[in-house]
Design a protein around this motif. Sequence first.
Motif, mmCIF file in Angstrom:
data_model
loop_
_atom_site.group_PDB
_atom_site.id
_atom_site.type_symbol
_atom_site.label_atom_id
_atom_site.label_comp_id
_atom_site.label_asym_id
_atom_site.label_seq_id
_atom_site.Cartn_x
_atom_site.Cartn_y
_atom_site.Cartn_z
ATOM 1 N N ILE A 16 9.143 14.663 1.403
ATOM 2 C CA ILE A 16 8.568 13.319 1.475
ATOM 3 C C ILE A 16 7.299 13.317 0.626
ATOM 4 C CG2 ILE A 16 7.566 11.556 2.983
ATOM 5 C CD1 ILE A 16 9.134 12.881 5.312
ATOM 6 N N THR A 17 7.189 12.373 -0.306
ATOM 7 C CA THR A 17 5.981 12.313 -1.137
ATOM 8 C C THR A 17 5.066 11.159 -0.746
ATOM 9 O OG1 THR A 17 7.201 11.037 -2.783
ATOM 10 C CG2 THR A 17 7.061 13.419 -3.141
ATOM 11 N N ALA A 18 5.639 10.075 -0.223
ATOM 12 C CA ALA A 18 4.809 8.931 0.141
ATOM 13 C C ALA A 18 5.558 8.007 1.095
ATOM 14 C CB ALA A 18 4.412 8.134 -1.101
ATOM 15 N N ALA A 20 8.509 -0.272 6.393
ATOM 16 C CA ALA A 20 8.019 0.659 5.377
ATOM 17 C C ALA A 20 9.183 1.284 4.623
ATOM 18 C CB ALA A 20 7.175 1.744 6.048
ATOM 19 N N LYS A 21 8.859 1.969 3.510
ATOM 20 C CA LYS A 21 9.868 2.699 2.757
ATOM 21 C C LYS A 21 9.371 4.135 2.568
ATOM 22 C CE LYS A 21 12.163 -0.889 0.023
ATOM 23 N NZ LYS A 21 11.682 -2.134 0.621
ATOM 24 N N VAL A 22 10.293 5.077 2.658
ATOM 25 C CA VAL A 22 9.933 6.489 2.529
ATOM 26 C C VAL A 22 10.348 6.980 1.154
ATOM 27 C CG1 VAL A 22 10.126 8.778 3.576
ATOM 28 C CG2 VAL A 22 10.420 6.732 4.996
ATOM 29 N N GLN A 23 9.383 7.506 0.404
ATOM 30 C CA GLN A 23 9.681 8.020 -0.931
ATOM 31 C C GLN A 23 9.852 9.531 -0.849
ATOM 32 O OE1 GLN A 23 6.457 6.542 -3.330
ATOM 33 N NE2 GLN A 23 7.274 4.453 -3.345
ATOM 34 N N VAL A 24 10.956 10.026 -1.378
ATOM 35 C CA VAL A 24 11.227 11.463 -1.320
ATOM 36 C C VAL A 24 11.620 11.985 -2.689
ATOM 37 C CG1 VAL A 24 12.049 11.136 1.050
ATOM 38 C CG2 VAL A 24 13.706 11.404 -0.774
ATOM 39 N N ARG A 25 11.375 13.288 -2.857
ATOM 40 C CA ARG A 25 11.827 13.943 -4.094
ATOM 41 C C ARG A 25 12.629 15.180 -3.715
ATOM 42 N NH1 ARG A 25 7.769 14.974 -8.865
ATOM 43 N NH2 ARG A 25 7.859 12.724 -8.670
ATOM 44 N N GLY A 26 13.753 15.367 -4.406
ATOM 45 C CA GLY A 26 14.568 16.547 -4.164
ATOM 46 C C GLY A 26 15.051 17.130 -5.469
ATOM 47 N N PRO A 27 15.900 18.144 -5.404
ATOM 48 C CA PRO A 27 16.424 18.740 -6.631
ATOM 49 C C PRO A 27 17.167 17.715 -7.487
ATOM 50 C CG PRO A 27 16.925 20.121 -4.734
ATOM 51 C CD PRO A 27 16.356 18.851 -4.186
ATOM 52 N N ALA A 28 17.744 16.677 -6.846
ATOM 53 C CA ALA A 28 18.481 15.662 -7.607
ATOM 54 C C ALA A 28 17.586 14.538 -8.101
ATOM 55 C CB ALA A 28 19.600 15.079 -6.735
ATOM 56 N N VAL A 68 0.853 -1.191 0.000
ATOM 57 C CA VAL A 68 0.000 0.000 0.000
ATOM 58 C C VAL A 68 0.885 1.235 0.000
ATOM 59 C CG1 VAL A 68 -1.617 1.365 1.395
ATOM 60 C CG2 VAL A 68 -1.986 -1.081 1.125
ATOM 61 N N ARG A 69 0.528 2.224 -0.834
ATOM 62 C CA ARG A 69 1.256 3.504 -0.835
ATOM 63 C C ARG A 69 0.413 4.541 -0.116
ATOM 64 N NH1 ARG A 69 2.026 4.206 -5.850
ATOM 65 N NH2 ARG A 69 4.153 3.377 -5.863
ATOM 66 N N ILE A 70 1.028 5.220 0.842
ATOM 67 C CA ILE A 70 0.347 6.248 1.627
ATOM 68 C C ILE A 70 0.888 7.597 1.206
ATOM 69 C CG2 ILE A 70 -0.074 7.103 3.962
ATOM 70 C CD1 ILE A 70 0.863 4.236 4.929
ATOM 71 N N GLY A 71 0.039 8.457 0.680
ATOM 72 C CA GLY A 71 0.471 9.791 0.297
ATOM 73 C C GLY A 71 0.957 10.572 1.513
ATOM 74 N N ALA A 72 1.975 11.389 1.343
ATOM 75 C CA ALA A 72 2.576 12.100 2.470
ATOM 76 C C ALA A 72 1.621 13.080 3.141
ATOM 77 C CB ALA A 72 3.831 12.844 2.018
ATOM 78 N N LEU A 73 0.578 13.520 2.419
ATOM 79 C CA LEU A 73 -0.376 14.450 3.017
ATOM 80 C C LEU A 73 -1.621 13.770 3.580
ATOM 81 C CD1 LEU A 73 0.236 17.381 3.309
ATOM 82 C CD2 LEU A 73 1.274 16.661 1.182
ATOM 83 N N ALA A 74 -1.668 12.448 3.554
ATOM 84 C CA ALA A 74 -2.817 11.749 4.150
ATOM 85 C C ALA A 74 -2.861 12.073 5.636
ATOM 86 C CB ALA A 74 -2.694 10.243 3.940
ATOM 87 N N PRO A 75 -3.991 12.611 6.137
ATOM 88 C CA PRO A 75 -4.057 12.915 7.570
ATOM 89 C C PRO A 75 -3.958 11.636 8.400
ATOM 90 C CG PRO A 75 -5.863 13.978 6.374
ATOM 91 C CD PRO A 75 -5.223 13.019 5.442
ATOM 92 N N ASN A 76 -3.380 11.737 9.586
ATOM 93 C CA ASN A 76 -3.215 10.579 10.468
ATOM 94 C C ASN A 76 -4.546 9.886 10.731
ATOM 95 O OD1 ASN A 76 -0.471 11.599 12.704
ATOM 96 N ND2 ASN A 76 -0.545 11.318 10.508
ATOM 97 N N SER A 77 -5.625 10.657 10.943
ATOM 98 C CA SER A 77 -6.927 10.030 11.257
ATOM 99 C C SER A 77 -7.462 9.263 10.046
ATOM 100 C CB SER A 77 -7.932 11.076 11.718
ATOM 101 O OG SER A 77 -8.028 12.117 10.771
#
Lengths: 338, 169
Positions: free
Chosen positions: A212-214, A174-182, A67-76
């Motif tokens: 963090i995106t997901a 879990a794995k943390v997906q991030v996006r940066g300038p690189a 399952v992928r959880i979007g980084a802005l999904a509220p905790n509740s």
Amino acid sequence: MINFDYARAVDVADAVRQIAGSLGAKFIAGGTNLIDLMKEDVERPLGLIDISRLPLTKVEETGEGGVRIGALAPNSDLAYHPLIEQRYPLLSSAILAGASPQLRNMASTGGNLMQRTRCYYFYDVATPCNKREPGSGCPAINGCNRMHAILGTSEACIATHPSDMCVALAALDAKVQVRGPAGDRVIAFTDFHRLPLDTPQHDTNLEPNELITAVELPAQGFPTNYTYLKIRDRSSYAFALVSVAAALELDGDRIKEARLALGGVAHKPWRDREAEEALCGGQANPTNFVRAAQVLLRDAKGFAHNSFKIDLAARAIVRALTQAARGTPQSQSDKKIR
Amino acid sequence: MTEISTSASPVIPAPEKISIVLIVNGAETQLKVAPWTTLLDALRDRLDLTGTKKGCDHGQCGACTVLVEGRRINSCLTLAVMKDGAHVTTIEGLAKDGALHPLQQAFIDHDAFQCGYCTPGQICSAAALIAEGKARTADEIRELMSGNICRCGAYPNIVAAIEQAMDRS
């Protein structure tokens, strides 16, 4: 609060562009920790980049059965999402053990990872703090340290990571997906948060200007034999003194696979693969649970006001593994620990 | 911009204000706020809606609980500019057409407040709790109301009031 510029990001690329081009700006999503810290003058960003409207709120199945959880999904929303309740109830339980309904409605997945320690000295700008001001000293080591760490400490810092959700995410690999300038990269959850070492000012291994995106969960969620056991000074609405996320895959009464992560005891959610391996292949019984606790706590070091945590953690591990083995997870509303 | 005076304290310019719209209790309201103005301060100081209370200002007491898009939040921990365009319901917006909200009536029926300072937050929080539909037992009501603290200790009567309103909704 100091004066700051406010801007909104229209999409992820825009968010990364804005932060890379800023001086002293920070992302804000739920704001439940950042605004608190700004009111205390601990955080003094010159700008806030509001990412709260980015379309990163989805919780959806991935192609690999996870399952992928979007980084802005509220905790509740995350805690009550059917996919999470059914397939990863450990995560749901851990989230519901933390904060309050109001805070869970506001808090984002990414923000929960990024929240900072609640160490009294970190919060009080009148005191020294190596995390806030590197080199100034750590008053907690010889001061009031009831809430502080017993594992992974250094001479620079004995702070703990306060999250409950992160303890479950660590247990679930879990794995943390991030996006940066690189570009994009993936960080294993247990590599996301750092030990204090001699650089306690760095809580995480996120590079500057990364977003963090997901958070992605693998297919295995341990939906039958799990528990999140949180021990605290009050029965609700308080941080953990010690918490345990335990998950087992059983074959009869034999343990095929075990996950054990602790909160409230270190600078990051504490997983010890040796303790988990000590359980694998063995029977799910108190003797083996005690042994696993001894392995996990072998390097535990207490300070003047928190040595009780070592014995408390050992007992909590045994109780949690017992609950998980029986399939009777701790209820977050019926406070009796059975 | 910044001038150094002879008394050695620099003059720091006031922040620039941003125009926002908040739909508060159904009324579209325009205002200009500095970025650092919390939603709580905007409601109380700018819109004179003083029903919502500032208890701790740090998200720890729940006295500032309001509904944003129908969800309960701590208004002290969000910025007004972040809620531009949002629907906000405060305690002042719960009564309809001169009739008390069932929760307000239940709080009176069950003596669920003493000093009354936590009460607007308790009622807004409870209204959302009922709408969320996750609390069925008294234990669950207690746990899901744990973000609202009451120094007078009216908790047993608060739970009874919520149970009454729940049964009748």
